[in-house]
Structure formats: C-alpha cells, structure tokens
Design an enzyme around this catalytic site. Sequence first.
Site, PDB file in Angstrom:
ATOM      1  N   TYR A 140       0.810  -1.212   0.000  1.00 10.52           N
ATOM      2  CA  TYR A 140       0.000   0.000   0.000  1.00 10.52           C
ATOM      3  C   TYR A 140       0.850   1.272   0.000  1.00 10.52           C
ATOM      4  O   TYR A 140       0.313   2.374  -0.062  1.00 10.52           O
ATOM      5  CB  TYR A 140      -0.909   0.022   1.229  1.00 10.52           C
ATOM      6  CG  TYR A 140      -1.956  -1.063   1.265  1.00 10.52           C
ATOM      7  CD1 TYR A 140      -1.896  -2.136   0.390  1.00 10.52           C
ATOM      8  CD2 TYR A 140      -2.998  -1.031   2.165  1.00 10.52           C
ATOM      9  CE1 TYR A 140      -2.845  -3.140   0.419  1.00 10.52           C
ATOM     10  CE2 TYR A 140      -3.952  -2.023   2.210  1.00 10.52           C
ATOM     11  CZ  TYR A 140      -3.866  -3.082   1.324  1.00 10.52           C
ATOM     12  OH  TYR A 140      -4.809  -4.075   1.344  1.00 10.52           O
ATOM     13  N   LYS A 191       4.288 -15.059   5.381  1.00  8.96           N
ATOM     14  CA  LYS A 191       4.441 -16.133   4.396  1.00  8.96           C
ATOM     15  C   LYS A 191       5.926 -16.341   4.162  1.00  8.96           C
ATOM     16  O   LYS A 191       6.463 -16.133   3.072  1.00  8.96           O
ATOM     17  CB  LYS A 191       3.719 -15.749   3.097  1.00  8.96           C
ATOM     18  CG  LYS A 191       3.588 -16.875   2.074  1.00  8.96           C
ATOM     19  CD  LYS A 191       2.707 -18.013   2.540  1.00  8.96           C
ATOM     20  CE  LYS A 191       2.551 -19.046   1.420  1.00  8.96           C
ATOM     21  NZ  LYS A 191       1.882 -20.273   1.889  1.00  8.96           N
ATOM     22  N   ASP A 224      -1.930 -18.347   4.964  1.00  7.20           N
ATOM     23  CA  ASP A 224      -2.971 -19.243   4.460  1.00  7.20           C
ATOM     24  C   ASP A 224      -3.470 -20.167   5.561  1.00  7.20           C
ATOM     25  O   ASP A 224      -4.671 -20.433   5.670  1.00  7.20           O
ATOM     26  CB  ASP A 224      -2.482 -20.027   3.241  1.00  7.20           C
ATOM     27  CG  ASP A 224      -1.067 -20.560   3.383  1.00  7.20           C
ATOM     28  OD1 ASP A 224      -0.397 -20.229   4.379  1.00  7.20           O
ATOM     29  OD2 ASP A 224      -0.621 -21.298   2.487  1.00  7.20           O
ATOM     30  N   ASP A 248      -5.069  -6.649   6.075  1.00  6.58           N
ATOM     31  CA  ASP A 248      -6.302  -6.193   5.440  1.00  6.58           C
ATOM     32  C   ASP A 248      -7.234  -7.375   5.197  1.00  6.58           C
ATOM     33  O   ASP A 248      -8.444  -7.318   5.461  1.00  6.58           O
ATOM     34  CB  ASP A 248      -5.960  -5.490   4.124  1.00  6.58           C
ATOM     35  CG  ASP A 248      -7.121  -4.687   3.557  1.00  6.58           C
ATOM     36  OD1 ASP A 248      -8.203  -4.670   4.171  1.00  6.58           O
ATOM     37  OD2 ASP A 248      -6.945  -4.065   2.507  1.00  6.58           O
ATOM     38  N   ASP A 252     -10.855  -8.473   7.625  1.00  8.45           N
ATOM     39  CA  ASP A 252     -12.189  -8.626   7.055  1.00  8.45           C
ATOM     40  C   ASP A 252     -12.752 -10.009   7.366  1.00  8.45           C
ATOM     41  O   ASP A 252     -13.952 -10.155   7.648  1.00  8.45           O
ATOM     42  CB  ASP A 252     -12.164  -8.378   5.554  1.00  8.45           C
ATOM     43  CG  ASP A 252     -12.173  -6.892   5.214  1.00  8.45           C
ATOM     44  OD1 ASP A 252     -12.318  -6.077   6.146  1.00  8.45           O
ATOM     45  OD2 ASP A 252     -12.026  -6.544   4.038  1.00  8.45           O
TER      46      ASP A 252
END
Length: 354
Positions: A140, A191, A224, A248, A252
């Site tokens: 971002y 990750k 994941d 992010d 959610d």
Amino acid sequence: MTRTIKLAVIPGDGIGPEVITEANRVLDAVLEGGDVQLDRTVFELGAERYLKTGDTLPEDEQRRIAEHDAILFGAVGGVPGDPRLKQANIERGLLLKLRFDFEHYANVRPCTLFPGVESKLADPGNVDFVVVREGTEGPYAGNGGTLRPGTPAEVATEVSVNTAFGVERVVRHAFETAQSRPRKKLTWVHKTNVLVHAGSMWQRIVESVAAEYPDIAVDYMHVDAATIFMVQDPPRFDVIVTDNLFGDILTDLAGAIGGGIGLAASGNINPDGTFPSMFEPVHGSAPDIAGQQLADPTAAILSAGLMLDHLGLSAEGDRIRDAVRADLASRGAQSRGTSEIGDAVIAQLPQRGA
C-alpha cells in the site's frame, strides 16, 4: 478541572454521516456529567466534496486536522463505477493519505463475538482476539508503476515495502497489546516460506522484541494457515500481528467471524502521539442504503469506544462496550433504524461508576 478533547469529525460519504451522528450521540451521553468535554470540528471531505470542488484533502485542512487530539471517520466512496470518481481514487487520496502522513502504523481491529450475535460458524467458541496490522508500509506504500499501459505487453509492479523501523514499531505495539490482555499470547503471521526477504526480517525482529517480553507466548503461522484456523478454531488467537496486506485480508475475515462487517470497529493508531489517531467503522459507505436509516451504527459506536481507550478514558470506553453488549443481546429478530439503535445503546449505558 474540565478536560477538553479536540475531535476532528469526518463523516464522509454514503452512510458515514448517519453512523457518525449516532457515534457522537453516544459519546455525548457517556461523557455527560463528567469532567471531559468534546470540542468538535467537522470536515466535509470525501467523494461528494470532490465532485463539487475537485478537492480531496487540501493541505490547509490536513494541517487543521493535525491539530486535533483524535479523528472520528465515517466512510468514504461514491457510487461504484461513477466515471467522475474513477481517476480520483478518493480512498488513497483521503483515507490512506491520512494514515500514511499521520503515521498510523498500528491498525487495530478487535474481533469479539458478542452475546446475541449469530455467527456463521457452527461452533465458534469464545471469540475474542485483536489483529494488529502494520498500517504504513507493504504494497500500500505506492511503490510501483506501469510500463506500456494499455498494450498487450503492459507491465505493472506493486512493490511491498518493509523497513526494519516500520516492522519493529508495529511488532512492539502488538507485544504491548498482548501484555495488557489476560492470555498474553501473540501470533505473528506472514508467508516466510515464499516471501523470504521480508519474512526473514519480520522473523528476526519478532524474535528480538520477544526477548523483552518473556511473559508473552509467541507462535508463528503462515497466512494461508491463519485463514483456516481463524475459521476452524478462532479461540486459539489472542493478538495477531502481521503486515499491511495480510492484515487487510485477515481483519475482514475476522469481521465476518465476529458477526459481520457491520459490527467491526477499528483504530488507526499513532502510538507515539505525534499526530491524531483515527477511528472508523470499516463497513464502507454503502451508497445503496444511504439516507434511509437502514445502516447499523454499532461499528461506529464501538470505534468511538476505542477512541476513548486511546485517549485514556478506558472506563468510558468500557461503558460503551457494555451498552453495545446489552443492546446486541436484547435485539432478537427485531428490525430497527439507525437512530433507533443509537437510542437503544444510550438507554443501555451503565451509570457512571456502576
């Protein structure tokens, strides 16, 4: 002696003004009779302002916002697909600009499944965790570009920026958050098996900071795997810290686990206090229901509670959460409008000192 808090209010677009009105009503009610008062300044910023004037965030208004103690933000965004807004990118020009320029490096999103709220999970258990998302770096940051745009050979890059300075400060904030909670557990998510450069730096910094907090239990999870366990076993989490993009996505998902994005509060925190922190519901502007009193203001009200915590008024923040908890537990299947929910939360506020 009366304490005055300078509050910048940015209602924004769509349902933003409606839910922020209720958050402000609850703030007034919870502070009534105490020694704290709010001095509000409203800033009309967002898609509607842009369409009228072409302004997104004028420098003089940003300077004025910076002079406040905190920001209460509603929502930003016009009608999706509006060609007048396509090139403006209001979200980046307003919301992200405030986050980046005001060093909101800790995006804090609690996830609590309140009594009376139906979960989409068959057996969610006790859901009560916090995600601390890095807020000023990652993809971002805007480090990227395009080559040969609009051609079959177009190239687009979006570089994920990770600095030792940025990672260390958000990791430290997450450890301090974990230390303030009863379980004292922190899970860092990345990750590392694929993103080896950023992942290695995150790992070394987490291990270094962890040595200063020997009472905090620390574990690691690939992002994941985190999405799987967040659905299968959400009570395993207490505090999660992760980078901007992963955060992010996970927040959610956490909102859905906690009963829906309409209950999801957030704080964009500048822990150093060099700029005002910003508190906002994360449900978006929902232009299709704007002005109809259909929006649930609970997320905005809970965000106001987070703001009070940040301003050293945790007792008042707890009163707001207790009132929301009581309201949600008593709602049942009844349908109420935006202001009616605000009325109900105010009616449920515990007495001061109770």
